[in-house]
Design an enzyme around this catalytic site. Structure first.
Site, PDB file in Angstrom:
ATOM      1  N   HIS A 219       1.500  12.265  -1.077  1.00 42.67           N
ATOM      2  CA  HIS A 219       1.769  13.460  -1.875  1.00 42.67           C
ATOM      3  C   HIS A 219       1.612  14.757  -1.086  1.00 42.67           C
ATOM      4  CE1 HIS A 219       1.956  10.774  -5.230  1.00 42.67           C
ATOM      5  NE2 HIS A 219       2.106  11.757  -6.092  1.00 42.67           N
ATOM      6  N   SER A 223       7.627  12.512  -0.629  1.00 42.68           N
ATOM      7  CA  SER A 223       8.309  11.251  -0.323  1.00 42.68           C
ATOM      8  C   SER A 223       9.406  11.463   0.713  1.00 42.68           C
ATOM      9  CB  SER A 223       8.919  10.661  -1.591  1.00 42.68           C
ATOM     10  OG  SER A 223       7.921  10.357  -2.542  1.00 42.68           O
ATOM     11  N   LYS A 247      13.811   4.308 -13.296  1.00 43.38           N
ATOM     12  CA  LYS A 247      14.338   3.477 -12.206  1.00 43.38           C
ATOM     13  C   LYS A 247      13.312   2.425 -11.784  1.00 43.38           C
ATOM     14  CE  LYS A 247      17.260   4.151  -8.161  1.00 43.38           C
ATOM     15  NZ  LYS A 247      17.907   5.167  -7.325  1.00 43.38           N
ATOM     16  N   ASP A 248      12.046   2.833 -11.691  1.00 40.69           N
ATOM     17  CA  ASP A 248      10.990   1.878 -11.358  1.00 40.69           C
ATOM     18  C   ASP A 248      10.819   0.849 -12.463  1.00 40.69           C
ATOM     19  OD1 ASP A 248      10.361   2.916  -8.878  1.00 40.69           O
ATOM     20  OD2 ASP A 248       8.861   4.299  -9.663  1.00 40.69           O
ATOM     21  N   GLU A 291       0.022 -20.374   5.015  1.00 42.74           N
ATOM     22  CA  GLU A 291       1.018 -19.994   4.023  1.00 42.74           C
ATOM     23  C   GLU A 291       2.212 -19.351   4.716  1.00 42.74           C
ATOM     24  OE1 GLU A 291       0.829 -21.349   1.189  1.00 42.74           O
ATOM     25  OE2 GLU A 291      -0.195 -20.051  -0.235  1.00 42.74           O
TER      26      GLU A 291
END
Length: 433
Positions: A219, A223, A247-248, A291
């Site tokens: 912040h 972004s 959108k998220d 894994e």
């Protein structure tokens, strides 16, 4: 970065006003993920993966807390306690499968998030700290996942712990001491299981704390965006809410759909069948593998087969850790002034070569330690390090980049064949993105 055009929080409800004056938490949330946080208007769906990582972590913490209520960290009953969860605890099978597959989905999301950063140059100034904290989160994830893999105390759990902790014994002079200290003994047993369980339970909360720092660091400069061009004015941004919350939300819906399909229809597809066999120190599995999300680094570890000055095992350990630590220096290795690969045609080609190289490493890491997989691992490992230490500096110095748009708005409008007004108010054609 301050945004003078950002909408300021002004509560109208008397209760919220009273709370905000004494504990400005509503204001903090509003400025972090609400209309008070302007974001570039051209973010694509690759910018959803930060939120998806948070969703995946939440799933892991919630399911992990409930599973811990029924798990017994004792080598004599750990395997049976997992079976008890699967068979006798109400919806225990769902919790365990959601937790196990949630780890895989968490890594899928984070890997895409990392490669998005590599493609769009999100690691470049002024966002170096965002990148570095992201890598710290990645390292904590790897430690947490490894310790969680040990807890079911199946064959692959036991021998995975034996092999991975045994890597530290390759360190000269103090290696054996570190190995014994990690396990609390000379082989994986109760002491190791208790240590791994306590740390596996603790580290997700540490990850959550680092994520807060990660968001805080984000912040400050704001972004990044697909063009790599910094925000110029109000026209370049839109409020985070409602534009990107919507959108998220769509991205989360897709994520949860795929996650549900995996949990309900293929819950063991990403696991290893040997882990449904109780741990047996006297029976070594034919093929010990971690894994899938560790496979590229496991391939680098196994790529060293010849003693040269130092033992091959030590070279493998150093290279495996160096493969991750190298990423911490990436903001200073890549000196190109242009961030996004959209405007770096030569870098873009090598980026896709790196993707293929990592996929080859992953495939070889999950394959038996025999030819041709060892040779492929060696070639792929050489290129991996060459990409960051040789290719990137050369590309940054010789590459002819494409012209950058004057602003984010110009790039957005150019995609639709529109024009933007220049500083004198005349219409100017925006260059193609």
């Amino acid at each position: 970065m301050s945004f003078p055009w950002a909408k300021q929080y002004a509560p109208t409800n008397p209760v919220m006003k009273w709370v905000d004056e004494r504990l400005p938490l509503p204001r903090l949330v509003y400025n972090a993920v609400g209309a008070g946080y302007p974001v570039p208007r051209n973010l694509n769906y690759f910018w959803n993966f930060g939120v998806l990582a948070g969703v995946a972590l939440t799933i892991q913490i919630v399911t992990g807390i409930v599973l811990a209520m029924h798990y017994a960290a004792n080598a004599g009953v750990a395997f049976d306690s997992v079976e008890h969860i699967m068979r006798d605890v109400n919806s225990g099978w769902l919790l365990r499968y959601a937790h196990a597959n949630g780890a895989s989905f968490f890594f899928i999301v984070v890997y895409i998030h990392i490669f998005r950063g590599l493609y769009f140059g999100s690691y470049k100034a002024p966002r170096e700290m965002v990148w570095l904290l992201g890598l710290v989160i990645f390292l904590l994830m790897m430690a947490t996942a490894f310790m969680g893999y040990v807890l079911p105390w199946g064959q692959m759990s036991f021998w995975g712990a034996q092999v991975i902790t045994g890597l530290f014994s390759a360190i000269p002079l103090v290696g054996d001491t570190i190995h014994t200290w990690l396990l609390g003994g000379f082989a994986p047993d109760n002491a190791a299981l208790n240590r791994f369980f306590s740390l596996h339970y603790l580290l997700p909360f540490v990850i959550a704390g680092v994520i807060v720092l990660h968001i805080w660091a984000l912040h400050i400069p704001g972004s990044s965006n697909p063009t790599g061009v910094e925000v110029k004015d109000e026209q370049d941004t839109v409020p985070f809410h409602p534009y990107y919350t919507a959108k998220d939300g769509f991205g989360v819906a897709i994520f949860m759909t795929l996650f549900a399909i995996m949990v309900f229809f293929a819950p063991n597809a990403l696991g290893h069948p040997d882990n449904y066999i109780p741990a047996n120190p006297l029976s070594t599995p034919a093929h010990i593998v971690p894994e899938w999300y560790f496979w590229p680094f496991y391939a680098i570890l196994r790529a060293f087969t010849i003693d040269f000055i130092l033992p091959a095992k030590l070279w493998g350990v150093l290279a495996m850790f160096a493969a991750i630590l190298l990423l911490f220096f990436l903001p200073w290795i890549d000196k190109s002034p242009v961030r996004s690969a959209t405007y770096r045609p030569l870098y873009k080609k090598f980026f896709w070569v790196l993707i293929i190289d990592v996929l080859i490493l992953g495939y070889c890491g999950g394959a038996p330690a025999e030819e041709p997989f060892v040779m492929l691992s060696q070639i792929a490992a050489i290129y991996y390090f060459a990409h960051f230490l040789i290719v990137l500096p050369i590309v940054a110095s010789i590459e002819r980049t494409l012209p950058l748009p004057a602003s984010i708005t110009e790039a957005v409008l150019a995609k639709h064949g529109n024009t933007v007004s220049d500083a004198d108010g005349t219409a100017a054609a925006a260059p193609a993105e």
